[in-house]
Design an enzyme around this catalytic site. Structure first.
Site, mmCIF file in Angstrom:
data_model
loop_
_atom_site.group_PDB
_atom_site.id
_atom_site.type_symbol
_atom_site.label_atom_id
_atom_site.label_comp_id
_atom_site.label_asym_id
_atom_site.label_seq_id
_atom_site.Cartn_x
_atom_site.Cartn_y
_atom_site.Cartn_z
ATOM 1 N N HIS A 55 3.702 11.124 -0.094
ATOM 2 C CA HIS A 55 2.354 10.743 0.354
ATOM 3 C C HIS A 55 2.457 9.614 1.370
ATOM 4 O O HIS A 55 3.537 9.103 1.631
ATOM 5 C CB HIS A 55 1.443 10.394 -0.832
ATOM 6 N N HIS A 57 1.355 6.434 1.673
ATOM 7 C CA HIS A 57 1.317 4.984 1.443
ATOM 8 C C HIS A 57 2.537 4.301 2.070
ATOM 9 O O HIS A 57 3.643 4.842 2.055
ATOM 10 C CB HIS A 57 1.246 4.688 -0.070
ATOM 11 N N ASP A 59 4.530 2.014 1.247
ATOM 12 C CA ASP A 59 5.758 1.829 0.457
ATOM 13 C C ASP A 59 6.487 3.154 0.197
ATOM 14 O O ASP A 59 7.453 3.199 -0.566
ATOM 15 C CB ASP A 59 5.453 1.102 -0.869
ATOM 16 N N HIS A 60 6.035 4.221 0.875
ATOM 17 C CA HIS A 60 6.709 5.525 0.775
ATOM 18 C C HIS A 60 7.137 6.065 2.141
ATOM 19 O O HIS A 60 7.959 6.977 2.209
ATOM 20 C CB HIS A 60 5.813 6.536 0.045
ATOM 21 N N HIS A 113 -3.611 10.639 -6.789
ATOM 22 C CA HIS A 113 -3.275 9.298 -6.293
ATOM 23 C C HIS A 113 -3.707 9.187 -4.832
ATOM 24 O O HIS A 113 -4.397 8.245 -4.437
ATOM 25 C CB HIS A 113 -1.779 9.079 -6.461
ATOM 26 N N ASP A 132 4.130 8.998 -6.660
ATOM 27 C CA ASP A 132 3.251 8.166 -7.481
ATOM 28 C C ASP A 132 2.272 9.017 -8.303
ATOM 29 O O ASP A 132 1.126 8.610 -8.532
ATOM 30 C CB ASP A 132 2.446 7.200 -6.602
ATOM 31 N N HIS A 170 8.452 4.448 -8.799
ATOM 32 C CA HIS A 170 8.319 3.042 -9.214
ATOM 33 C C HIS A 170 8.889 2.807 -10.604
ATOM 34 O O HIS A 170 8.802 3.685 -11.467
ATOM 35 C CB HIS A 170 6.847 2.606 -9.226
#
Ligand code: ZN
Ligand code: FE
Length: 242
Positions: A55, A57, A59-60, A113, A132, A170
């Site tokens: 996805h 985001h 942090d990805h 998410h 996530d 995570h």
């Protein structure tokens, strides 16, 4: 059959490096950053050929551009989020097959998410990369999707075989487990699991991957009786202070 390496970065992210040894094809799943990934690949003598994003985001996908610039790799991500994923080359939808050298992964659409969130399932290798969506004893927050969507997404994932190794993005296991005990304190499998998790985290040992069998036995979001109980638990978790 696959070499899978965990790269811990930022506060609690795991980037996964997946090497198919026969062809040498190597994929990075959800690179939050570039530098630690390039370093790890170099140490192992692997050449990165693909990035698979679950996805959009940051942090990805934060490492996408720099890893592509350094390696020329091919970036694959969900069609529904293509405009938000840096340097994307190829879009995929539910049911698509992604080739990594001699092995393949099936794309599973798991919104909730985010609206277009994907998982990548390497069936022959019993490996699921779910970003996530599903966490150890937890699930992703509902930023863009509804509780019903997430419930259906989790149902798809929890239909995978018991021995599926679940590589989420995570290390949230300890705080998820505290919430799980709060809502399902009589669950013996959960009590035993939490004792192991606490011991591992005290020594800073990773608890991921988990397995689908373990999640089905202990994850309060998979164990919810119906979508209403799931939705109530998701809301309660958002404000839970362990
Ligand atoms: Zn996310
Ligand atoms: Fe994340």
């Amino acid at each position: 059959m696959l070499n899978i390496l965990r790269i811990p970065v930022l506060q609690d992210n795991y980037i996964w490096l997946v090497n198919e040894p026969i062809s040498g094809a190597t994929a990075v799943i959800d690179p939050a950053l570039a530098e630690p990934v390039l370093e790890a690949a170099q140490i192992h003598g692997w050449h990165i050929t693909h990035i698979l994003n679950t996805h959009w985001h940051p942090d990805h996908v934060g490492g996408n551009a720099a890893i592509k610039a350094a390696t020329g790799c091919h970036i694959i991500g969900p069609l529904a989020e293509h405009d938000k994923i840096t340097a994307i080359d190829e879009t995929v939808i539910d049911g698509d097959i992604v080739e990594l050298g001699k092995v393949t992964a099936r794309v599973i659409d798991v919104p909730g998410h985010t609206a277009g969130h994907n998982a990548y399932y390497f069936a022959d290798n019993c490996a699921l990369f779910c970003g996530d969506t599903l966490f150890a004893m937890g699930c992703g927050r509902l930023f863009e999707g509804t509780a019903t969507e997430m419930w259906q997404s989790l149902a798809k994932l929890s239909s995978l075989p018991d021995d599926t190794q679940v590589y989420c993005a995570h290390e949230y296991t300890l705080s998820n487990g505290k919430f799980a005990l709060h809502v399902d304190g009589g669950n013996q499998a959960l009590i035993e699991r939490m004792a192991e998790v606490v011991a591992k985290r005290v020594s800073n040992i990773a608890t991921i991957p988990t397995t689908m069998a373990l999640e089905r036995a202990t994850n309060p979001f998979l164990l919810a009786k119906n979508v209403d109980e799931f939705a109530a638990r998701r809301i309660a978790k958002d404000s839970f202070k362990g």
